[in-house]
Design a protein around this motif. Structure first.
Motif, PDB file in Angstrom:
ATOM      1  N   ASP A  71      -3.802   4.265  -7.990  1.00 46.91           N
ATOM      2  CA  ASP A  71      -5.029   4.644  -7.227  1.00 46.91           C
ATOM      3  C   ASP A  71      -5.983   3.473  -7.089  1.00 46.91           C
ATOM      4  O   ASP A  71      -6.280   3.180  -5.958  1.00 46.91           O
ATOM      5  CB  ASP A  71      -5.570   5.749  -8.008  1.00 46.91           C
ATOM      6  CG  ASP A  71      -4.971   7.001  -7.762  1.00 46.91           C
ATOM      7  OD1 ASP A  71      -4.173   7.244  -6.955  1.00 46.91           O
ATOM      8  OD2 ASP A  71      -5.337   8.006  -8.583  1.00 46.91           O
ATOM      9  N   VAL A  72      -6.316   2.509  -8.037  1.00 41.79           N
ATOM     10  CA  VAL A  72      -7.060   1.545  -8.007  1.00 41.79           C
ATOM     11  C   VAL A  72      -6.277   0.515  -7.205  1.00 41.79           C
ATOM     12  O   VAL A  72      -7.140  -0.282  -6.474  1.00 41.79           O
ATOM     13  CB  VAL A  72      -7.405   1.269  -9.524  1.00 41.79           C
ATOM     14  CG1 VAL A  72      -7.945  -0.179  -9.502  1.00 41.79           C
ATOM     15  CG2 VAL A  72      -7.999   2.000 -10.322  1.00 41.79           C
ATOM     16  N   TYR A  74      -4.256   1.054  -4.691  1.00 50.03           N
ATOM     17  CA  TYR A  74      -4.468   1.090  -3.159  1.00 50.03           C
ATOM     18  C   TYR A  74      -5.559   1.125  -2.810  1.00 50.03           C
ATOM     19  O   TYR A  74      -6.017   0.542  -1.662  1.00 50.03           O
ATOM     20  CB  TYR A  74      -4.113   2.793  -3.085  1.00 50.03           C
ATOM     21  CG  TYR A  74      -2.595   2.897  -2.892  1.00 50.03           C
ATOM     22  CD1 TYR A  74      -1.630   2.247  -2.207  1.00 50.03           C
ATOM     23  CD2 TYR A  74      -1.790   3.737  -3.808  1.00 50.03           C
ATOM     24  CE1 TYR A  74      -0.295   2.368  -2.167  1.00 50.03           C
ATOM     25  CE2 TYR A  74      -0.433   4.124  -3.849  1.00 50.03           C
ATOM     26  CZ  TYR A  74       0.368   3.302  -2.832  1.00 50.03           C
ATOM     27  OH  TYR A  74       1.754   3.699  -2.910  1.00 50.03           O
ATOM     28  N   GLU A  75      -6.703   1.364  -3.570  1.00 45.57           N
ATOM     29  CA  GLU A  75      -8.251   1.356  -2.917  1.00 45.57           C
ATOM     30  C   GLU A  75      -8.579  -0.323  -2.951  1.00 45.57           C
ATOM     31  O   GLU A  75      -9.192  -0.857  -1.797  1.00 45.57           O
ATOM     32  CB  GLU A  75      -9.173   1.961  -4.057  1.00 45.57           C
ATOM     33  CG  GLU A  75      -8.967   3.542  -4.054  1.00 45.57           C
ATOM     34  CD  GLU A  75     -10.223   4.027  -5.107  1.00 45.57           C
ATOM     35  OE1 GLU A  75     -11.102   3.519  -5.048  1.00 45.57           O
ATOM     36  OE2 GLU A  75      -9.809   5.122  -5.593  1.00 45.57           O
ATOM     37  N   ASP A  77      -6.378  -2.387  -2.076  1.00 50.63           N
ATOM     38  CA  ASP A  77      -5.579  -2.728  -0.932  1.00 50.63           C
ATOM     39  C   ASP A  77      -6.462  -2.665   0.314  1.00 50.63           C
ATOM     40  O   ASP A  77      -6.619  -3.505   1.339  1.00 50.63           O
ATOM     41  CB  ASP A  77      -4.285  -2.035  -0.978  1.00 50.63           C
ATOM     42  CG  ASP A  77      -3.538  -2.624   0.197  1.00 50.63           C
ATOM     43  OD1 ASP A  77      -3.053  -3.594   0.422  1.00 50.63           O
ATOM     44  OD2 ASP A  77      -2.868  -1.793   1.007  1.00 50.63           O
ATOM     45  N   ASP A  78      -7.089  -1.537   0.316  1.00 49.43           N
ATOM     46  CA  ASP A  78      -7.923  -1.085   1.348  1.00 49.43           C
ATOM     47  C   ASP A  78      -9.186  -2.027   1.636  1.00 49.43           C
ATOM     48  O   ASP A  78      -9.305  -2.482   2.738  1.00 49.43           O
ATOM     49  CB  ASP A  78      -8.504   0.289   1.227  1.00 49.43           C
ATOM     50  CG  ASP A  78      -7.358   1.295   1.451  1.00 49.43           C
ATOM     51  OD1 ASP A  78      -6.408   1.099   2.037  1.00 49.43           O
ATOM     52  OD2 ASP A  78      -7.600   2.348   0.923  1.00 49.43           O
ATOM     53  N   VAL A  79      -9.698  -2.590   0.396  1.00 49.69           N
ATOM     54  CA  VAL A  79     -10.889  -3.372   0.264  1.00 49.69           C
ATOM     55  C   VAL A  79     -10.461  -4.776   0.885  1.00 49.69           C
ATOM     56  O   VAL A  79     -11.269  -5.374   1.776  1.00 49.69           O
ATOM     57  CB  VAL A  79     -11.321  -3.361  -0.888  1.00 49.69           C
ATOM     58  CG1 VAL A  79     -12.530  -4.538  -1.114  1.00 49.69           C
ATOM     59  CG2 VAL A  79     -11.989  -1.972  -1.517  1.00 49.69           C
ATOM     60  N   ARG A 129     -18.002  -2.635  -3.995  1.00 53.27           N
ATOM     61  CA  ARG A 129     -16.654  -1.998  -4.309  1.00 53.27           C
ATOM     62  C   ARG A 129     -15.571  -2.639  -5.234  1.00 53.27           C
ATOM     63  O   ARG A 129     -15.026  -2.220  -5.933  1.00 53.27           O
ATOM     64  CB  ARG A 129     -16.090  -1.469  -3.136  1.00 53.27           C
ATOM     65  CG  ARG A 129     -16.909  -0.321  -2.183  1.00 53.27           C
ATOM     66  CD  ARG A 129     -16.380  -0.099  -0.797  1.00 53.27           C
ATOM     67  NE  ARG A 129     -14.982   0.260  -0.599  1.00 53.27           N
ATOM     68  CZ  ARG A 129     -14.648  -0.099   0.293  1.00 53.27           C
ATOM     69  NH1 ARG A 129     -15.003  -0.186   1.493  1.00 53.27           N
ATOM     70  NH2 ARG A 129     -13.305   0.386   0.673  1.00 53.27           N
ATOM     71  N   LEU A 133     -14.190  -1.370  -8.643  1.00 51.32           N
ATOM     72  CA  LEU A 133     -12.672  -1.406  -8.821  1.00 51.32           C
ATOM     73  C   LEU A 133     -12.292  -2.321 -10.092  1.00 51.32           C
ATOM     74  O   LEU A 133     -11.471  -1.876 -10.944  1.00 51.32           O
ATOM     75  CB  LEU A 133     -11.836  -1.949  -7.693  1.00 51.32           C
ATOM     76  CG  LEU A 133     -12.105  -0.781  -6.453  1.00 51.32           C
ATOM     77  CD1 LEU A 133     -11.372  -1.353  -5.179  1.00 51.32           C
ATOM     78  CD2 LEU A 133     -11.201   0.394  -6.772  1.00 51.32           C
TER      79      LEU A 133
END
Length: 497
Positions: A71-72, A74-75, A77-79, A129, A133
């Motif tokens: 989860d961390v 993937y987040e 990766d989005d950032v 963010r 993270l």
């Protein structure tokens, strides 16, 4: 899956820090420092990921830990995507301003300001963010200590975690079902007349995924009476991984001499082998070959030794990897093992499940057994495992429980099925793992279009298209795509148009 995800994320993190420096885009709240800290923690976690992914099969707490890690990741990766967008936006705006020849005020080198509050706020949010993270990953990294994971830094460590089964030439023919067509093809190749082949010797690779029966087929041929009569000498060597030239050479000479070799010099051993097989028709079986390194194959000098043998000599190789057959330049004589048909799977299942009793169709055991066999999808290894599991279960309820259970929850399945199959997964490069795992987003029995799937991989940058394009390596990139596809396309339950 976490290992493949983190491998690509680390590449992206390294890339974004480089772009950050090159473009002089500074985010507030020490974003670059947080990214480097995040990367450092990921690398520490990556060292134990292989052990974690093995343990998650049976330990729910480890599965939960890996889910939090993914989860961390993937987040982040989005950032990173948003950060890259910010850098791209800066480049576009600068080019636009230069084109319009607008006058720009001097900008300090350590700060890039868009001059708009909303843009500053947007960059502030990205940095915030990243910091959050990083803090979450710190907690996850601290949690890993409670699970006692082993570090996997090299192949030797992996071997200790997943023991590789040693094989021999001995086989009980009464326990073998199916593969008649493949056996006939193999026997024709082995028993060929010398004048039928152009070369002095032949290399025959048997290729198929783990548990398909490659070794069993080789054993059947090795022990066939016509093969025994055809060859002057036969040698069986279990190669496995790592590919140790001296160990393999010693195994060959010990098999020929029936005594233990005292020398550890490869030159001495190879000359000894050459003396024993000169002008003899030799059958050499190399079982469970993994290495694709041509240098290791060349160091063993088997083609040179085989040239001294009588014409018609043969090297029979079993491997999970088509790349091994290509390395040995033997794709034209390759035998590929696919799934076992339903009839032979059921016969194999019944021979084990009902080995000490009559097959009782009237009480429903046979019907449930047939449904269990359907779940095995033609893989003999799973058929053997599940039939052994129900052998000691005496009631219909117990058999039904096996049929209804998730296969990974059944006793003995992890050790007998998943660990051998995981050897193939862990042997893949991170890029290939990512391509394979991407297929999991599609529903079961989904039919893939090759070109569409490759484009989807490209859209995720799994094939490093941008990196190859920047370096002018588009030709190499096309070859890389072919290699990735070759490793994915033969996997069971992945249907390709």
């Amino acid at each position: 899956m976490a290992d493949a995800l983190i491998s690509v994320l680390l590449e992206q993190l390294a890339s974004v820090v480089y772009e950050h420096t090159k473009e002089a885009v500074t985010l507030v709240l020490n974003a670059e420092k947080d990214v480097k800290s995040f990367s450092s923690k990921l690398k520490a976690i990556q060292a134990v990921l292989e052990d974690a992914e093995k343990k998650q099969v049976t330990e729910a707490s480890v599965r939960d830990w890996l889910e939090k890690l993914k989860d961390v990741s993937y987040e982040m990766d989005d950032v990173i995507d948003e950060w890259n967008t910010e850098i791209l936006r800066q480049q576009v705006e600068e080019e636009g301003e230069n084109a319009k020849k607008k006058v720009c005020f001097p900008i300090p080198s350590d700060c890039f300001c868009f001059g708009q509050v909303n843009k500053a706020s947007y960059r502030h949010n990205i940095a915030k963010r990243i910091k959050e993270l990083n803090e979450r990953l710190t907690l996850i990294a601290n949690e890993k200590e409670r699970y006692g994971f082993h570090q996997s830094t090299n192949r030797g460590t992996d071997e200790q975690l997943i023991p590789r089964q040693k094989t021999t030439s001995l086989v009980d023919i009464s326990t073998i079902f199916g593969r008649k067509e493949e056996e006939e093809i193999l026997l024709r190749k082995l028993l060929r007349e010398s004048r039928q082949e152009g070369g002095r010797f032949l290399v025959i690779p048997i290729v198929g995924m783990g548990g398909m029966g490659k070794t069993t087929l080789a054993q059947l041929a090795y022990n066939h009476e016509n093969v025994t009569a055809h060859f002057d000498k036969k040698v069986w060597v279990c190669v496995s991984d790592p590919f140790d030239e001296i160990k393999i050479a010693k195994a060959i000479i010990e098999n020929l001499e029936r005594t233990q070799s005292s020398s550890n010099e490869l030159e001495v051993i190879l000359q000894h082998i050459k003396t024993h097989v000169e002008n003899k028709k030799l059958l050499l079986v190399l079982d469970d070959v993994w290495t694709e390194d041509p240098k290791k194959w060349e160091n063993l000098k088997l083609p040179v030794i085989m040239q001294s043998c009588a014409k018609g000599s043969t090297i029979l190789v079993t491997t999970r990897k088509q790349e091994v057959a290509k390395m040995m330049r033997a794709t034209s004589s390759m035998i590929h093992l696919d799934k076992l048909n339903d009839k032979d799977c059921l016969a194999l299942f019944n021979s084990i499940a009902f080995s000490d009793r009559e097959e009782d169709e009237s009480n429903g055991f046979g019907a449930i057994g047939a449904k269990i066999v359907e779940r095995c999808k033609g893989l003999p290894l799973i058929v053997k495992t599940l039939s052994s599991l129900v052998h000691d279960k005496k009631t219909i309820v117990e058999w039904q429980d096996v049929l209804d259970s998730k296969i990974w929850e059944l006793e003995g399945v992890e050790e007998q099925v998943f660990l051998p199959l995981l050897l193939s997964y862990y042997d893949l490069a991170p890029a290939v793992k990512r391509c394979l795992l991407y297929c999991a987003i599609f529903p079961k029995d989904h039919e893939f279009n090759k070109d569409d799937l490759i484009k989807l991989w490209m859209s995720q940058d799994y094939l490093n298209w941008k990196q190859n394009q920047d370096k002018g390596r588009t030709g190499d990139y096309e070859k890389d795509v072919g290699k990735e596809w070759a490793k994915i396309s033969h996997i069971p339950n992945i249907t390709i148009k």
